[in-house]
Structures are given as C-alpha cells and as structure tokens.
Motif scaffolding. Structure first.
Motif, short mmCIF file in Angstrom:
data_model
loop_
_atom_site.label_atom_id
_atom_site.label_comp_id
_atom_site.label_asym_id
_atom_site.label_seq_id
_atom_site.Cartn_x
_atom_site.Cartn_y
_atom_site.Cartn_z
N GLU A 10 34.38 9.03 22.10
CA GLU A 10 33.79 9.56 23.32
C GLU A 10 33.58 8.41 24.29
O GLU A 10 33.28 7.29 23.88
N LYS A 11 33.69 8.71 25.58
CA LYS A 11 33.47 7.68 26.59
C LYS A 11 32.05 7.12 26.49
O LYS A 11 31.84 5.91 26.58
N ALA A 12 31.07 8.02 26.29
CA ALA A 12 29.67 7.60 26.15
C ALA A 12 29.24 7.78 24.69
O ALA A 12 28.25 8.45 24.40
N LYS A 14 27.80 7.32 20.89
CA LYS A 14 26.62 6.75 20.24
C LYS A 14 26.90 6.65 18.75
O LYS A 14 27.52 7.54 18.16
N HIS A 44 33.25 -1.18 22.31
CA HIS A 44 33.35 -0.13 23.33
C HIS A 44 34.79 0.36 23.47
O HIS A 44 35.02 1.56 23.68
N SER A 48 35.27 4.32 22.50
CA SER A 48 35.72 5.22 23.58
C SER A 48 37.12 5.76 23.35
O SER A 48 37.57 6.65 24.07
N ASN A 314 22.60 0.98 19.09
CA ASN A 314 23.05 1.51 20.38
C ASN A 314 22.45 0.75 21.56
O ASN A 314 23.08 0.63 22.62
N ALA A 318 24.63 -1.20 24.38
CA ALA A 318 24.36 -1.02 25.81
C ALA A 318 24.18 -2.36 26.51
O ALA A 318 24.63 -2.54 27.64
N ALA A 321 27.56 -3.82 27.08
CA ALA A 321 28.32 -3.08 28.09
C ALA A 321 27.78 -3.27 29.50
O ALA A 321 28.54 -3.38 30.46
N ASN A 322 26.46 -3.35 29.62
CA ASN A 322 25.85 -3.26 30.95
C ASN A 322 24.99 -4.45 31.34
O ASN A 322 24.69 -4.63 32.52
#
Length: 333
Positions: A10-12, A14, A44, A48, A314, A318, A321-322
């Motif tokens: 999935e793109k998002a 968990k 990621h 994804s 998770n 994150a 990723a961010n």
C-alpha cells in the motif's frame, strides 16, 4: 518472538507487530538475535510496492533489510561463524526480516561487525557500505586516478562512500550542507560545494562519474558535469533496460524497465554518457572488506538520536520518510 510484518503493498502502508515462532536455521544459515535494526528509505520502496518487480515478497513478510546482532545457533554446514559471534548484515533480497527479535541468515550474507563499532553504529554500515562498494566496483568500474562527484554526499551515504572511493584511488567531490563540510574535508575529498552558497555545476571541472543520491530534480545538473563517455549511477531514479539485462531478468520485466527508464536513457544518451541504477544485494565477503576499511579509518557513521523500539516501528518509518534525520534511524531490541 515479536516481528513487524507487512500485510499488503500500500502507498500508506503500516507494519503490524505480531508474535511469531522463533525461526530455525537450515544447514547454511546462522540464527541471529537482533540487537539493532536500521530503517532505510528502501523499506518504503518495498512496502509501497514500488520495487516489487525487483523484489516481490510473499505476504505477510517480516520487514527490515539491515541489522547487527549475536549468533545464537548455526546450521550443520556453517563454517565461518560460531555461537556468540557479533555480526552485521544486509539481508538477502529473497529473505529480509531484520525487524524481528531473531532472524535466520545465510552465512554468505554475514560478516563479523567492525571492532571499532558498537551494535548501534554497526547496524548503520552494511547497506550503505555495500551500495558504495558495489556502485564503484561493479556499476562504474572505477579506476584509480578517476574522479567522482556525489551531489548530496554530506549525508549518510557519503560517510561510507567517500572513504571507500579514496580506498579505490578516486578523486572525490561532494556537495552538501555547511554542517557536513568539515567531516567531508577530513575524509580527504578534493572539493566541497556548500549548496546554499554555490552551484557545483557552475564550477566543477567535468568528472568521470556522478553518484546521484537526490533524484530526478538533480538529473540535468548531474549530466552536465560528466565527461563524454562518463557514467551516472543513481540510487533513487529507478531501473532501466541496462539494469534488467545486467540482472538477467525476464523478457517481460526487461520490456517494463526499458519503458520505465526510457526517458532517463534518452537524456543520458543526449549528454553522451550512460545511466546506471543500483539495487544493492547482500554479500558477506564484500562486507568483510568494508569492515577492514571501517576499522582502519575508524569510520563511525552518524545515527539519529531518536530512540525507537519495535512497537514504534511505524514512527521510525515515518521519520525516515518525512523527517530531517541526523543519521541512520535505528530500532533497538
């Protein structure tokens, strides 16, 4: 034991932390109690589904590509490792699983951890070190006396790529932030470009190779500083026809990668250079060579100060990723 698993692409996505049976090593494997697992952008790409044509996992799959730990059992044919050995590894593409309390690993993917590093810092070396080593030796075919530019090379990749490049006799140029300049210069680079003050593509003498750590927004600048016949190696922009052929992928995948990388290949051809993409594999023998460099040069990779346990996996993903990390993000067991 507890392990963090991906249930579906999935793109998002968990990860879900589950209780699983402790694995049993086969004849050629070691059982490792994981002390520290590293979190990478690769997680990621896998979660994804972005790289499933290269690395397609059977679900559910325990995630994690890079770790340090202690050997607690060995298979009957294992020759190089013994119970109690402190090791590190970039796990094989076909059998990842570092986000777990225990994991079995083929002995060919394992090396003794560097003596100058603790488990935390050792976990930050394997994937980056192998990426640099395989990039220079296999993808670029770099020779002593040649030159390489690494845009964004003041980060975690550069910490290992620079000394490995120097070990191979290369002249190294780097761009990055002000914070990374002193460290890069101490490693013996030839030029450093503070990206907030100057543009490397306006001042750099053409080089034999460029290693891209940034992505497509930097492509035009990277191509512009290469000598005719030079090579651009990307860690981020994606595979092309050459990647598929070099890895002897199926005709269907070769066609897909040919289409996906066609624009990159056209731009490279127009500039009179070659475009390469790397997807690093496990290799314990190469990792042992990297260990020698790390010990001799006393390389200590940067690690992010934020501490994570497996239950917070998770949050760790994150941050990678961010967030603006200050080094490799780790999960401690």
């Amino acid at each position: 034991m507890q392990a963090a698993q991906l249930i579906k692409y999935e793109k998002a996505f968990k990860l879900v932390v589950r209780d699983l049976p402790k694995p049993v090593p086969n004849n050629n494997e070691v059982l490792v109690q994981v002390k520290v697992a590293a979190v990478n952008p690769l997680e990621h790409l896998i979660g994804s589904g972005s790289v499933k044509l290269i690395q397609n996992c059977a679900m559910p799959v325990t995630m994690g590509n890079e770790l340090s730990g202690i050997v607690t059992a060995v298979g009957s044919k294992v020759q190089r490792f013994h119970v109690g050995d402190e090791i590190y590894s970039r796990l094989p593409l076909t059998k990842i699983g570092a986000f777990a309390e225990f994991v079995t690993i083929d002995e060919q993917a394992v090396a003794l951890k560097p003596k100058n590093l603790d488990f935390e810092h050792a976990a930050a070396v394997a994937l980056t070190g192998l990426t640099a080593y395989q990039g220079f030796k296999e993808e670029l075919g770099a020779q002593p006396g040649q030159s390489v530019m690494i845009p964004g090379g003041s980060g975690s990749f550069g910490q290992l790529a620079i000394p490995i490049a120097k070990e191979l006799g290369l002249k190294v140029m780097v761009s990055g932030n002000a914070r990374g300049e002193e460290t890069a210069i101490a490693m013996g680079i030839s030029q450093y470009f503070n990206y907030k003050k100057e543009n490397y593509w306006e001042k750099l003498t053409p080089v034999d190779y460029v290693i891209d750590t940034i992505g497509k927004r930097e492509l035009a600048h990277e191509l512009s500083v290469l000598k005719p016949g030079g090579r651009l190696l990307s860690l981020r922009m994606g595979p092309n026809r050459r990647f598929a052929q070099d890895h002897q992928l199926s005709l269907a995948k070769t066609l897909l990668f040919s289409m996906a990388g066609a624009q990159l290949d056209r731009q490279a051809k127009k500039a009179g250079v070659q475009y390469h993409f790397i997807f690093v594999r496990s290799d314990g023998a190469q990792l042992a060579k990297i260990t020698e460099i790390v010990e001799r040069e006393n390389i200590v990779p940067a690690i992010d100060p934020t501490e994570f346990k497996l239950a917070q996996v998770n949050d760790a993903l994150a941050l990678v990723a961010n967030g603006r990390t200050k080094g490799k993000v780790l999960i401690k067991f």
